[in-house]
Design an enzyme around this catalytic site. Structure first.
Site, PDB file in Angstrom:
ATOM      1  N   ALA A 143      38.768  71.746  15.998  1.00 18.41           N
ATOM      2  CA  ALA A 143      37.600  70.955  16.177  1.00 18.41           C
ATOM      3  C   ALA A 143      36.490  71.660  16.107  1.00 18.41           C
ATOM      4  CB  ALA A 143      37.723  70.162  17.289  1.00 18.41           C
TER       5      ALA A 143
ATOM      6  N   ASN B 226      34.448  64.958  26.883  1.00 18.00           N
ATOM      7  CA  ASN B 226      35.707  65.472  27.250  1.00 18.00           C
ATOM      8  C   ASN B 226      35.462  65.730  28.842  1.00 18.00           C
ATOM      9  OD1 ASN B 226      33.166  67.143  26.280  1.00 18.00           O
ATOM     10  ND2 ASN B 226      34.465  68.936  27.142  1.00 18.00           N
TER      11      ASN B 226
ATOM     12  N   GLN C  82      38.764  64.208  21.486  1.00 20.77           N
ATOM     13  CA  GLN C  82      39.246  63.453  22.671  1.00 20.77           C
ATOM     14  C   GLN C  82      39.594  62.085  22.368  1.00 20.77           C
ATOM     15  OE1 GLN C  82      39.867  64.767  25.484  1.00 20.77           O
ATOM     16  NE2 GLN C  82      38.994  67.011  25.307  1.00 20.77           N
TER      17      GLN C  82
ATOM     18  N   SER D  56      41.295  67.801  16.368  1.00 22.18           N
ATOM     19  CA  SER D  56      41.712  69.083  16.939  1.00 22.18           C
ATOM     20  C   SER D  56      43.294  68.695  17.140  1.00 22.18           C
ATOM     21  CB  SER D  56      41.164  69.519  18.290  1.00 22.18           C
ATOM     22  OG  SER D  56      41.830  70.457  18.786  1.00 22.18           O
ATOM     23  N   GLY D  57      44.125  69.665  16.606  1.00 20.60           N
ATOM     24  CA  GLY D  57      45.422  69.479  16.854  1.00 20.60           C
ATOM     25  C   GLY D  57      45.950  69.769  18.314  1.00 20.60           C
ATOM     26  N   HIS D  58      45.491  70.680  18.824  1.00 15.73           N
ATOM     27  CA  HIS D  58      45.878  70.717  20.295  1.00 15.73           C
ATOM     28  C   HIS D  58      45.643  69.642  21.304  1.00 15.73           C
ATOM     29  CE1 HIS D  58      42.584  72.531  22.667  1.00 15.73           C
ATOM     30  NE2 HIS D  58      42.269  72.906  21.461  1.00 15.73           N
TER      31      HIS D  58
ATOM     32  N   THR E 123      44.090  80.728   3.311  1.00 16.30           N
ATOM     33  CA  THR E 123      45.704  80.350   2.994  1.00 16.30           C
ATOM     34  C   THR E 123      46.003  79.218   4.161  1.00 16.30           C
ATOM     35  OG1 THR E 123      46.216  82.403   2.105  1.00 16.30           O
ATOM     36  CG2 THR E 123      47.964  81.199   2.983  1.00 16.30           C
TER      37      THR E 123
ATOM     38  N   CYS F 278      35.983  75.129  27.648  1.00 18.07           N
ATOM     39  CA  CYS F 278      35.369  76.045  26.903  1.00 18.07           C
ATOM     40  C   CYS F 278      34.127  76.523  27.709  1.00 18.07           C
ATOM     41  CB  CYS F 278      34.753  75.408  25.802  1.00 18.07           C
ATOM     42  SG  CYS F 278      35.942  74.727  24.693  1.00 18.07           S
TER      43      CYS F 278
END
Length: 382
Positions: free
Chosen positions: A72, A152, A180, A200-202, A240, A325
């Site tokens: 993100a 968040n 979120q 965001s994947g995580h 890639t 963060c």
């Protein structure tokens, strides 16, 4: 330990992790998806596009509107800088808020050093940006509105539909950070008119290091790439593609599409229990408006208790004092300060966030420990 910091990161769902394994070793699908001359590349490309479909299904959009990124933070940078530089010929004013993630705030501050003007809206006492504030901030030279969907730290929900409408009426691009919200709220891009959406994947039970940016097919939307190279992702984001991470995020999105409503109902019940038990501790104050927030994120302050000291005393519960963060900073939460809370209350704030693998036993164990630690700290300061 009991993990109650899902807003910082989620564990990868074992079902997603199992899928990822098949795209790593020499016996798996390890090829470069940009290799078009052999089956190793073809199979990797097929997996990438299948995962892109799963993410598109989660957002109710088309697959060619999904651009893979590293997360993100990169999506936010690509959206904000990409729009700013591509549309600078018609204006240099941006509207955002004082409660955004640092990925948005620091990007906007960088653009200010490049000659752009940024208006930072402040939330109401509940931590919510009101659409009327956005309307009042718009100017003839406003090119971008960037406001997060779910905060968040407090879980506050923005009215995306109304804000998107205002941006469109003024000819501005609308970007939202939905890191979120994707795991907690439905996102229908055929109904909502946002131009750009960061994922965001995580934060949705996928792996770290992978994310996506929804880029609406709109001839008026121009986006200047921030990474140049092989022209991957329709020339928007070169590099890639990490097939195994994309597969993990795709599987996480597929599982959310099937299970999110049931999962959120369970998390909502656990959140109510958590909040009830926390409020039983003397002089506990809720930060934010519980009627306008998502389940699973609870932010409270304990009067006369320093939250950093409190966290250090906890051996059973993994919680936070704010955004991961900014956890290395001793400054109070910029979100809570922007909401009008004093520094003492902000310094006594604790964020607890629940998720897919949280249990009732987890709630009981963590609150028991927090209660004891709060009482001990108060006794020490009397």
């Amino acid at each position: 330990m009991v993990y109650l910091d899902y807003a910082a990161t989620t564990p990868v769902d074992p079902r997603a992790a199992e899928q990822m394994i098949h795209f790593l070793g020499p016996e798996g699908v390890f090829g470069n998806s940009a290799s078009r001359t052999h089956r190793y590349g073809w199979e990797a490309a097929e997996a990438v596009e299948r995962s892109r479909q799963y993410v598109a299904d989660l957002l109710t959009c088309d697959t060619d509107e999904i651009v893979w990124t590293s997360g993100a933070t990169e999506s936010d940078n690509l959206a904000i800088k990409g729009v700013a530089y591509a549309h600078a010929d018609r204006g240099r004013h941006i509207v955002t808020s004082a409660i955004e993630h640092k990925a948005v705030l620091d990007t906007c501050r960088f653009l200010e050093s490049q000659g752009f003007e940024v208006s930072y809206l402040r939330p109401d006492a509940g931590g919510v940006i009101i659409p009327q504030q956005v309307e009042a901030a718009m100017r003839p030279n406003t090119i971008l509105v960037s406001l997060m969907h779910v905060n968040n730290e407090t879980g506050a929900i923005a009215d995306l539909d109304s804000i998107a409408r205002i941006a469109h009426e003024h000819g501005a691009v609308f970007h939202t950070d939905a890191a979120q919200s994707a795991s907690r709220l439905p996102l229908d891009m055929r109904r909502n008119r946002a131009h750009l959406v960061s994922l965001s994947g995580h934060k949705m039970y996928g792996p770290k290091g992978i994310g996506a940016l929804f880029v609406r097919r709109d001839p008026r939307l121009r986006l200047q790439p921030q990474i140049h190279g092989g022209g991957h992702e329709w020339g928007i984001r070169s590099g890639t593609l990490p097939t195994h991470q994309i597969v993990g995020m795709g599987e996480a999105a597929r599982l959310l599409s099937m299970e999110r409503d049931t999962e959120n109902a369970r998390v909502a019940d656990l959140s109510r229990k958590l909040l009830d038990r926390l409020m039983a501790i003397d002089d506990t104050i809720i930060n934010g408006d519980r009627e306008r927030c998502v389940p699973g994120i609870v932010n409270v302050s304990f009067d006369a208790v320093d939250s950093e000291a409190l966290v250090l005393m906890l051996n059973e519960a993994a919680v936070s004092t704010g955004s991961a963060c900014t956890s290395a900073s001793v400054e109070p939460s910029h979100v809570l300060i922007a909401m009008g809370l004093g520094e003492d209350r902000a310094h006594s704030a604790l964020r607890l966030s629940l998720g897919r693998f949280t249990t009732e036993e987890d709630i009981d164990r963590s609150v028991d420990e927090i209660t004891g630690a709060v009482r001990e700290l108060r006794d020490l300061t009397r």
